[in-house]
Write an enzyme that holds these catalytic residues in place. Structure first.
Site, short mmCIF file in Angstrom:
data_model
loop_
_atom_site.label_atom_id
_atom_site.label_comp_id
_atom_site.label_asym_id
_atom_site.label_seq_id
_atom_site.Cartn_x
_atom_site.Cartn_y
_atom_site.Cartn_z
N LYS A 13 -96.29 -31.73 21.41
CA LYS A 13 -95.03 -32.32 20.97
C LYS A 13 -94.75 -31.84 19.55
O LYS A 13 -95.62 -31.94 18.68
CB LYS A 13 -95.14 -33.85 21.01
N ASP A 33 -90.15 -49.25 22.91
CA ASP A 33 -89.25 -48.32 23.61
C ASP A 33 -89.76 -48.02 25.02
O ASP A 33 -89.82 -46.87 25.44
CB ASP A 33 -89.11 -47.03 22.80
#
Length: 494
Positions: free
Chosen positions: A176, A262
């Protein structure tokens, strides 16, 4: 040679089909074995094509190499479709690696045919979109980072980052990287690492490595899919079993004092059938007072996130409730534009799940609606409390279905429900009941499965007996993974 092997397999298949009725239950096992042999042979054929293409490439016969690779890719995609249709998972990793290799070689050859002699194996376009012309230095650093790995392929992106699938030491991993280098993204990236490095659980994506040089990155476990991609394919029971596992990971994070903030289907990845929570960039420690809703997915946001008041562990429970609502009804509770959704989250009661899906009974509806109460004090106050109710519900449903199948002498279904009960009790850390249903599973599996599977069940029994004897309260990750694999094979009557 491979063509001859495939012809011989076809001959055996014709023989099996001719005596299908005579072979009875054994026909399925023989057919499964032949299917796997055929896939092995065809994978070998594809590997030989790749080898031929690489030889042509080294001889600078790029056009011919490209034709051979495109043919190999078409064969591989057809083979992948076949393994999906037949539910054969054995070759998934090998197929993925070959696909990555072919795609990367095709990209290199395309660049060579266009006169680009660069050997950096990355997809340039998605990266170039991130940077302005004056930011060439950042692009250079990103290329330097990706050059440390083999076969980088961009596979996704979130609000702040891109995700690449790469190969490191012959193992597929994911990395990432931030979309841009700013003070804000720097803080988000550092916060994610700070949270993630504290978490080590089978239901949380593993963090392998991280650094800021030559370009900020997080190296993590690669998962083949996510809940968002499979959510509409899950039946009611499978959806609840999956969420029960997710709750194990969430409970672990909460016990570490970390709130996710989230949770949504795209942040629940799936690896070998095991769900894993990812994306901890918006997570925070329980002691933090931050209430920002920047970059949240609105449909999964809790009322307190909209009003920016008092986020805590019960915020994650609300988001799990929205996911449960979606998985069981196949739709989100609130619709409309951003303003309508925000107003609904704050003030409106969603339709009852049973009005959308009549298979949802009163108890399951109560669990779902309790999760998504607007008043946090009316929700479940902890993941453990939610898990307890969900565990009682699942246990009742599965044992009822098992008893019904027994009363009808439908022992094939009995085996299926026993398999689910083994997994359920193992994920609930109830080793004695998991062992009890493993013995039952072995009894039914003897009627339908191969000796190989019976031996695998025996190994699981020995592992559980040992842990119970030693007073170990929880199964190991390896035991969970092996049980999941064996149970899936049992369900397929391997």
């Amino acid at each position: 040679m491979i063509r001859e092997v495939l012809r011989e397999i076809d001959d055996i298949e014709r023989f099996l089909n001719k005596y299908k009725d005579y072979l009875g239950e054994d026909y399925i096992k023989y057919q499964k074995t032949l299917s796997e042999l055929k896939i092995k042979a065809r994978l070998k054929e594809i590997e030989l094509k790749i080898k031929k293409a690489l030889s042509l490439k080294s001889d600078k016969e790029y056009s011919r190499a490209r034709v051979v690779l495109k043919d190999a890719l078409a064969l591989l995609e057809n083979l992948e479709d076949e393994t999906i249709n037949k539910k054969i998972k054995t070759f998934n990793n090998q197929i993925n690696l070959l696909k990555i290799q072919i795609e990367n070689e095709l990209l290199q050859i395309k660049n060579l045919l266009l006169g680009d002699e660069s050997t950096i194996n990355i997809h340039i376009n998605p990266i170039n979109m991130v940077f302005n012309i004056e930011e060439d230095e950042n692009l250079k650093k990103l290329k330097q980072l990706l050059s440390k790995y083999q076969n980088p392929v961009k596979i996704g992106e979130g609000g702040f980052a891109y995700i690449f699938r790469v190969v490191k030491n012959n193992k597929i991993v994911a990395i990432k990287v931030p979309k841009e280098l700013t003070e804000l993204t720097g803080k988000i990236f550092l916060r994610e690492i700070e949270n993630w490095k504290k978490l080590n659980h089978i239901n949380i994506v593993k963090l392998y490595d991280y650094n800021i040089h030559p370009y900020p990155y997080i190296e993590m476990e690669y998962c083949e899919t996510d809940l968002n991609k499979i959510k509409n394919k899950l039946n009611l029971r499978d959806a609840l079993m999956l969420i029960f596992e997710v709750l194990n990971g969430l409970k672990y994070a909460h016990n570490k004092g970390i709130i996710h903030k989230d949770l949504k289907p795209s942040n629940i990845l799936i690896s070998n059938g095991i769900p894993k929570i990812t994306d901890w960039d918006l997570a925070r420690e329980e002691t933090s007072k931050s209430t920002t809703i920047n970059a949240l997915t609105l449909q999964y946001s809790a009322p307190e996130q909209i009003t920016r008041t008092g986020i805590d562990k019960r915020t994650d429970i609300y988001q799990i409730g929205i996911i449960l609502y979606e998985l069981t009804t196949k739709q989100l509770p609130f619709k409309g534009d951003a303003f309508d959704i925000m107003e609904s989250i704050k003030n409106k009661t969603p339709p009852k799940p049973s009005q959308i899906n009549p298979l949802i009974d009163e108890e399951l509806e109560r669990i779902i609606l309790k999760c998504i109460q607007k008043d946090k004090n009316k929700r479940y106050q902890s993941v453990g409390e939610l898990q307890k109710d969900l565990a009682n519900y699942l246990n009742m449903q599965l044992t009822t279905e098992l008893n019904n199948s027994k009363s009808k002498n439908d022992f094939s279904r009995s085996m299926f429900y026993c398999a689910d009960l083994v997994l359920f009790h193992l994920n609930n850390n109830d080793l004695p009941n998991a062992l009890k249903y493993l013995y039952d599973l072995k009894y039914y599996a003897k009627k339908y499965c191969s000796e190989e599977i019976i031996k695998a069940i025996d190994n699981l029994i020995n592992g559980l007996e040992y842990r119970i004897k030693e007073g170990i309260k929880e199964p190991s990750d390896d035991l969970k993974i092996m049980t999941k694999i064996v149970v899936e094979k049992v369900k397929m009557r391997f």
